[in-house]
Scaffold this motif. Structure first.
Motif, PDB file in Angstrom:
ATOM      1  N   ILE A  40     -38.419  41.300  25.228  1.00 30.97           N
ATOM      2  CA  ILE A  40     -38.310  42.333  26.425  1.00 30.97           C
ATOM      3  C   ILE A  40     -39.433  43.282  26.017  1.00 30.97           C
ATOM      4  N   LYS A  45     -40.483  47.066  27.478  1.00 26.99           N
ATOM      5  CA  LYS A  45     -40.376  47.897  28.064  1.00 26.99           C
ATOM      6  C   LYS A  45     -41.460  49.188  28.308  1.00 26.99           C
ATOM      7  N   GLU A  46     -42.046  49.345  29.524  1.00 21.57           N
ATOM      8  CA  GLU A  46     -43.020  50.422  29.733  1.00 21.57           C
ATOM      9  C   GLU A  46     -42.908  51.206  30.905  1.00 21.57           C
ATOM     10  N   GLU A  68     -40.720  52.737  33.649  1.00 23.06           N
ATOM     11  CA  GLU A  68     -39.133  52.171  34.166  1.00 23.06           C
ATOM     12  C   GLU A  68     -39.246  50.549  34.444  1.00 23.06           C
ATOM     13  N   ALA A  69     -40.385  49.976  33.909  1.00 24.91           N
ATOM     14  CA  ALA A  69     -40.492  48.407  34.051  1.00 24.91           C
ATOM     15  C   ALA A  69     -40.176  47.783  32.798  1.00 24.91           C
ATOM     16  N   GLU A  70     -39.821  46.454  32.877  1.00 29.77           N
ATOM     17  CA  GLU A  70     -39.327  45.587  31.854  1.00 29.77           C
ATOM     18  C   GLU A  70     -39.797  44.411  32.206  1.00 29.77           C
ATOM     19  N   LEU A  82     -46.800  43.581  35.032  1.00 29.66           N
ATOM     20  CA  LEU A  82     -46.392  44.602  34.699  1.00 29.66           C
ATOM     21  C   LEU A  82     -46.952  46.045  35.453  1.00 29.66           C
ATOM     22  N   ARG A 101     -44.617  48.582  37.723  1.00 29.92           N
ATOM     23  CA  ARG A 101     -44.749  49.923  37.459  1.00 29.92           C
ATOM     24  C   ARG A 101     -44.845  50.743  38.813  1.00 29.92           C
ATOM     25  N   ASN A 136     -40.396  38.012  36.016  1.00 34.13           N
ATOM     26  CA  ASN A 136     -40.146  39.634  35.799  1.00 34.13           C
ATOM     27  C   ASN A 136     -40.108  40.429  37.066  1.00 34.13           C
ATOM     28  N   ASN A 168     -36.304  42.845  37.251  1.00 30.19           N
ATOM     29  CA  ASN A 168     -36.411  44.283  37.498  1.00 30.19           C
ATOM     30  C   ASN A 168     -35.549  44.760  38.597  1.00 30.19           C
TER      31      ASN A 168
END
Length: 580
Positions: free
Chosen positions: A10, A12-13, A15-17, A139, A143, A170, A174
């Motif tokens: 996992i 995380k960057e 608020e997205a994972e 990703l 985001r 993904n 989320n």
């Protein structure tokens, strides 16, 4: 479809994972966090500006229109409106879906919808639609959806089945916000953009390598006044490593000067403008950044056949002396005004003689490049203010705020820059401090600033003969050893300076950020910070310089254990078949 979560990590960057497979099946680049943060900051400012422009347009529409002579046609009205900056985000009359009497008055934007209230037609602004043309893990799209307020639908494309599956996985991972706003499709980005002309308010291109093959369709997919975000990671090509390859991809020849990274930005902008011109469109850059290992530009795209004629005024060829650090720009076009008419003519030439007037050597010619401003300072100020007000929402806050601070202090109307160390290397002299050199330029009546591309770069509107006069005065006070007479430095020093330089400390010799000791150039956060391997490539020992010894050894050990497990499984199967 069932999956073993032990095979995924996992990440995380913001608020997205996302779930990343251990086999590097889908490309993810940790280094691009700076790129994604900068894009989110620009996107937030774009949504705010777009709303302001829409409100200004509504107030203009609500004003009573002046009476127009009957012989004046609708076509000339539209052409006049395209020449106004606040009308650039409107589409032509043929593309409007409003009532016939409304479209006869003025064009409308596809980002608007009609709402009837009390018998009146009111135009409401739709949330902006975003296209991420090369999504990989998704990703960036996630985001955008989760962190940018007021954003509409985000369409994530990829032509790799595994990447689309990972993106869809993904999206579900989320939660409801991502599921409602983000959709993933298996498609060729070029075909998809061509079949969806002027449908997206924002198009984001972040390919692995050159974006040149996507630009033609991308400039057609953006609505009038929309934003095109474009990354080029092939800096080795853009900076002169392979000039012939750069010309084949971007239509411009690079030069290997100290300013090569800024020239890369300007080559990319010139290429986008060239593609846009083919469809009677043009671009207005709001921000162009060279960070890490890539160039990233943010431009707005407009449609206007008349404004498109100004393109030759924004492009120039570059003459770089092979002996010293002198360079000169040759504009492609010029205009001549007579009464109310404007004629477009070729630029005057040549701007340089056959041999350099400073050192006597020949010139290399590069370009064409974008020689107009590459930043909109109002946008830069607004983006920087937004970043500082939401610093906790940006994982790469320190880096992007430092870059934006430096950009906010750049001279916007000065293409390319000088390197003080290169000037001194030519003359074989000790280097003056940047403050002393800046002071001499300012005292001579010219402007000077730094550049975000190079900590040692200096942008100035002073001509090269003034720069060399300042250096001659410096050498007189700080003599150098005698050099062969045919060396460029010897030829330059042998001439008497016309300008007597004043090295007294000038008030403006330090920028505001330097005076306040604000960090402008930060070191990489970790070793081996750079572009990672393409998805699906097997990691070998030759990748140590990219990934680091520990990462490579860990991956190789993991691959060996997998091979051992497969071999044991095969042996067991063979033994069982032998028994039966």
């Amino acid at each position: 479809m069932s999956m073993d979560l032990n095979d995924y990590t996992i990440i995380k960057e913001g608020e997205a994972e996302i779930l990343m497979h251990s086999k590097n099946e889908v490309f993810y680049n940790k280094t691009q966090v700076n790129n994604r943060d900068m894009s989110i900051a620009v996107l937030r400012t774009f949504i705010s500006r777009r709303k302001q422009e829409h409100e200004a347009l509504l107030s203009k529409r609500n004003k009573p229109a002046p009476k127009v002579p009957e012989k004046r046609g609708f076509i000339s009205d539209v052409e006049d409106k395209h020449n106004e900056s606040d009308m650039n985000n409107e589409k032509s009359n043929e593309e409007c879906e409003g009532p016939e009497e409304k479209s006869q008055e003025e064009p409308c934007s596809t980002s608007e919808e009609q709402v009837k209230t009390e018998g009146k037609v009111r135009w409401e602004l739709k949330p902006p639609r975003v296209l991420e043309a090369l999504s990989a893990s998704g990703l960036r799209a996630l985001r955008y959806a989760r962190e940018v307020e007021g954003i509409g639908q985000v369409v994530a494309l990829d032509n790799d089945k595994g990447a689309v599956e990972a993106c869809q996985r993904n999206i579900k991972f989320n939660g409801s916000v991502a599921c409602s706003k983000v959709e993933s499709h298996l498609a060729d980005a070029r075909v998809y953009m061509l079949t969806h002309p002027k449908e997206f308010d924002v198009v984001d291109l972040d390919p692995y390598g050159s974006p040149s093959v996507f630009l033609d369709s991308a400039v057609q997919s953006v609505v009038d006044g929309g934003m095109l975000m474009c990354t080029a990671t092939d800096l080795a090509v853009l900076c002169g490593g392979n000039g012939e390859v750069c010309y084949s991809k971007y239509g411009s020849y690079p030069l290997r000067g100290k300013y090569c990274h800024e020239m890369a930005l300007r080559i990319l902008l010139a290429c986008i403008e060239s593609h846009a011109n083919r469809y009677k469109r043009y671009i207005v850059p709001v921000l162009a950044v060279q960070m890490d290992f890539y160039a990233r530009v943010f431009v707005r795209v407009y449609s206007s056949a008349s404004a498109m004629k100004n393109t030759p005024l924004k492009l120039s060829y570059v003459y770089q002396c092979t002996g010293c650090d002198s360079f000169h720009l040759q504009p492609i076009g010029r205009t001549v005004s007579k009464n109310t008419s404007v004629r477009y003519l070729p630029g005057f030439a040549p701007v340089v003689p056959q041999e350099c007037s400073d050192c006597g050597k020949k010139f290399n010619m590069g370009g064409p490049i974008w020689s107009a401003p590459i930043h909109d300072q109002e946008w830069v100020t607004a983006i920087l203010a937004d970043v500082k007000s939401m610093k906790d929402h940006y994982p790469a806050y320190d880096r992007i705020s430092a870059v934006l601070t430096t950009i906010s202090e750049e001279l916007p109307d000065v293409p390319l820059f000088l390197s003080l160390h290169n000037l001194c290397a030519t003359l074989k002299c000790t280097s003056p401090s940047a403050v002393i050199f800046r002071s001499a330029v300012i005292n001579a009546g010219y402007r000077i600033s730094g550049t975000h591309v190079n900590p040692l770069g200096l942008k100035s509107d002073a001509p090269m003969d003034v720069i060399w006069d300042i250096m001659r005065c410096w050498v007189k006070n700080h003599p150098v050893k005698a050099q062969p007479a045919d060396q460029p430095g010897s030829v330059i020093i042998a001439k008497e300076p016309v300008l007597q330089a004043n090295f007294a400390r000038a008030v403006a010799s330090l920028s505001k950020s330097q005076a306040k000791k604000v960090a402008r150039f930060l070191p990489n956060p970790e070793r081996h910070w750079g572009p990672k391997l393409r998805a699906g490539r097997q990691i070998t020992s030759k990748h140590i310089s990219l990934l680091g010894e520990e990462a490579v050894n860990g991956c190789l050990n993991h691959q060996e254990s997998e091979c051992d497990a497969k071999r044991q499984k095969t042996e067991k199967t063979e033994d069982a078949s032998a028994i039966f």
